[in-house]
Write an enzyme that holds these catalytic residues in place. Structure first.
Site, PDB file in Angstrom:
ATOM      1  N   THR A  41     -11.090  26.547  -7.557  1.00  0.00           N
ATOM      2  CA  THR A  41      -9.951  25.449  -7.579  1.00  0.00           C
ATOM      3  C   THR A  41      -9.694  24.989  -8.993  1.00  0.00           C
ATOM      4  O   THR A  41     -10.728  24.906 -10.073  1.00  0.00           O
ATOM      5  CB  THR A  41     -10.671  24.069  -6.757  1.00  0.00           C
ATOM      6  OG1 THR A  41     -10.922  24.488  -5.527  1.00  0.00           O
ATOM      7  CG2 THR A  41      -9.553  22.908  -6.632  1.00  0.00           C
ATOM      8  N   VAL A  60      -8.187  23.241 -12.428  1.00  0.00           N
ATOM      9  CA  VAL A  60      -7.927  21.954 -13.057  1.00  0.00           C
ATOM     10  C   VAL A  60      -6.470  21.781 -13.395  1.00  0.00           C
ATOM     11  O   VAL A  60      -5.797  22.893 -13.839  1.00  0.00           O
ATOM     12  CB  VAL A  60      -8.522  21.960 -14.672  1.00  0.00           C
ATOM     13  CG1 VAL A  60      -8.060  20.713 -15.480  1.00  0.00           C
ATOM     14  CG2 VAL A  60      -9.946  21.609 -14.082  1.00  0.00           C
ATOM     15  N   ILE A  77     -14.563  26.284 -10.830  1.00  0.00           N
ATOM     16  CA  ILE A  77     -13.719  25.563 -11.765  1.00  0.00           C
ATOM     17  C   ILE A  77     -12.853  26.362 -12.456  1.00  0.00           C
ATOM     18  O   ILE A  77     -13.220  26.919 -13.411  1.00  0.00           O
ATOM     19  CB  ILE A  77     -14.222  24.330 -12.451  1.00  0.00           C
ATOM     20  CG1 ILE A  77     -14.770  23.291 -11.521  1.00  0.00           C
ATOM     21  CG2 ILE A  77     -12.950  23.486 -13.090  1.00  0.00           C
ATOM     22  CD1 ILE A  77     -14.043  22.538 -10.343  1.00  0.00           C
ATOM     23  N   LYS A  78     -11.500  26.289 -12.021  1.00  0.00           N
ATOM     24  CA  LYS A  78     -10.629  27.240 -12.848  1.00  0.00           C
ATOM     25  C   LYS A  78      -9.944  26.377 -13.974  1.00  0.00           C
ATOM     26  O   LYS A  78      -9.487  25.300 -13.852  1.00  0.00           O
ATOM     27  CB  LYS A  78      -9.445  27.725 -12.093  1.00  0.00           C
ATOM     28  CG  LYS A  78      -9.914  28.880 -10.885  1.00  0.00           C
ATOM     29  CD  LYS A  78      -8.583  29.428 -10.173  1.00  0.00           C
ATOM     30  CE  LYS A  78      -7.750  30.335 -10.969  1.00  0.00           C
ATOM     31  NZ  LYS A  78      -6.713  30.914 -10.243  1.00  0.00           N
ATOM     32  N   LEU A  79      -9.943  26.967 -15.180  1.00  0.00           N
ATOM     33  CA  LEU A  79      -9.444  26.491 -16.461  1.00  0.00           C
ATOM     34  C   LEU A  79      -8.602  27.329 -17.041  1.00  0.00           C
ATOM     35  O   LEU A  79      -8.948  28.555 -17.039  1.00  0.00           O
ATOM     36  CB  LEU A  79     -10.549  26.029 -17.251  1.00  0.00           C
ATOM     37  CG  LEU A  79     -11.416  24.725 -16.903  1.00  0.00           C
ATOM     38  CD1 LEU A  79     -12.790  24.846 -17.286  1.00  0.00           C
ATOM     39  CD2 LEU A  79     -10.701  23.319 -17.182  1.00  0.00           C
TER      40      LEU A  79
END
Length: 317
Positions: free
Chosen positions: A95, A97, A131-133
């Site tokens: 998911t 950011v 967590i995608k950044l």
């Protein structure tokens, strides 16, 4: 006779690049990845309406401020879709950011923790979430801190070797180097318009990153992303993971024949170089015009879709 998707799974973990639950049921991937564009597309699917309504109702309970309600509902919708997907995949959901935070380390960390809390509150442990950044210097620093706190990250919009090296040195769990978008740039900006899969510049980039990581003993997972055709995918058989859109999963499943492993490393592990500095990172990344263009464009596109999603949510409040 076996199909190419089944054959690919012998060498590579297959991940679904979609927010479409029907596709998950059909292709049974190990993991799934989402981004603001995929969440926006998923939000148009009638079956998802209850997830949107739930997010809006929840946001109204959290705050009386409309702007805050929009932010809260957008976060909750991304998590709601992730929760549905996690019912169908045994592994992890990625998911993302908010792309507008890509140059703000502290804000990225805060948003990541917010998303994690929403998952945790729904009974999902950290080991099922990535967590995608964006792979900016600031995004990589945010990921480095989050990893130290037990929050695994997926560094996306990765186009340059400098980005890949910095991610490995930061100890991030996984990177998503983009294949198809690299090919798009070369087709648009050079005279060469056709590439055999083995010489596709996106394939070459991911292959080089894979070899460098294995050669230096980095544990960061390499997950090729953004494919334009199955030729690119087959050239990367053996990559740790590949995240593939439903249309290409379908094409692989309907293509008969075994495939051969293309990526592997059996050599000795070499000493790692000194960590790349911020100035070295910025200079080396800047020396690659494709990477500069595509990183900036990718952040802008995800930001536009985030704003469209927020407008849609705002209209429902």
């Amino acid at each position: 006779m076996t199909d190419k998707l089944t054959s690919l799974r012998q060498y590579t973990t297959v991940v679904a690049d979609t927010g479409d639950i029907a596709a998950m049921k059909l292709y049974q991937p190990q993991d799934a990845t989402t981004n603001p564009s995929l969440i926006l597309n998923a939000a148009q699917i009638p079956e998802y309406r209850k997830l949107i309504d739930d997010a809006v109702a929840w946001a109204k309970q959290q705050s009386n401020d409309r702007a805050q309600q929009i932010v809260d509902a957008t976060d909750k919708l991304a998590v709601n879709i992730g929760l549905e997907i996690l019912k169908l995949v045994p592994g992890r959901i990625s998911t993302e950011v908010d792309a507008r935070l890509s140059y703000d380390t502290e804000a990225s960390i805060a948003k990541a923790k917010r998303l994690i809390k929403l998952y945790n509150d729904a009974g999902i442990s950290n080991d099922r979430i990535l967590i995608k950044l964006a792979s900016t210097w600031q995004g990589i620093r945010a990921a480095e801190q989050l990893e130290k706190e037990g929050i695994n990250c997926n560094l996306t919009l990765l186009f340059s070797f400098a980005q890949a090296r910095a991610c490995a040195e930061a100890g991030v769990f996984l990177i998503s180097p983009f294949v198809g978008r690299i090919l798009d740039w070369y087709k648009a900006n050079t005279d060469k318009k056709e590439y055999a899969p083995a010489e596709d510049p996106g394939v070459v980039s991911v292959s080089e990153i894979y070899q460098y990581y294995k050669e230096h003993g980095y544990e960061t997972v390499v997950m090729g992303a953004s494919f334009r055709n199955i030729g690119e995918i087959l050239e990367l058989a053996g990559c740790d993971r590949l995240t593939i859109a439903p249309a290409l999963l379908k094409e692989l499943a309907e293509s008969e024949g075994a495939i051969e492993r293309k990526l592997s490393y059996t050599g000795e592990v070499k000493a790692r170089p000194a960590r790349i500095t911020e100035s070295e990172f910025l200079w080396q990344h800047n020396q690659d015009p494709m990477a500069v263009d595509k990183l900036a464009e990718g952040i802008r596109k995800f930001a536009v879709d985030q704003e469209k999603l927020e407008k849609m949510i705002g209209d429902l409040l």
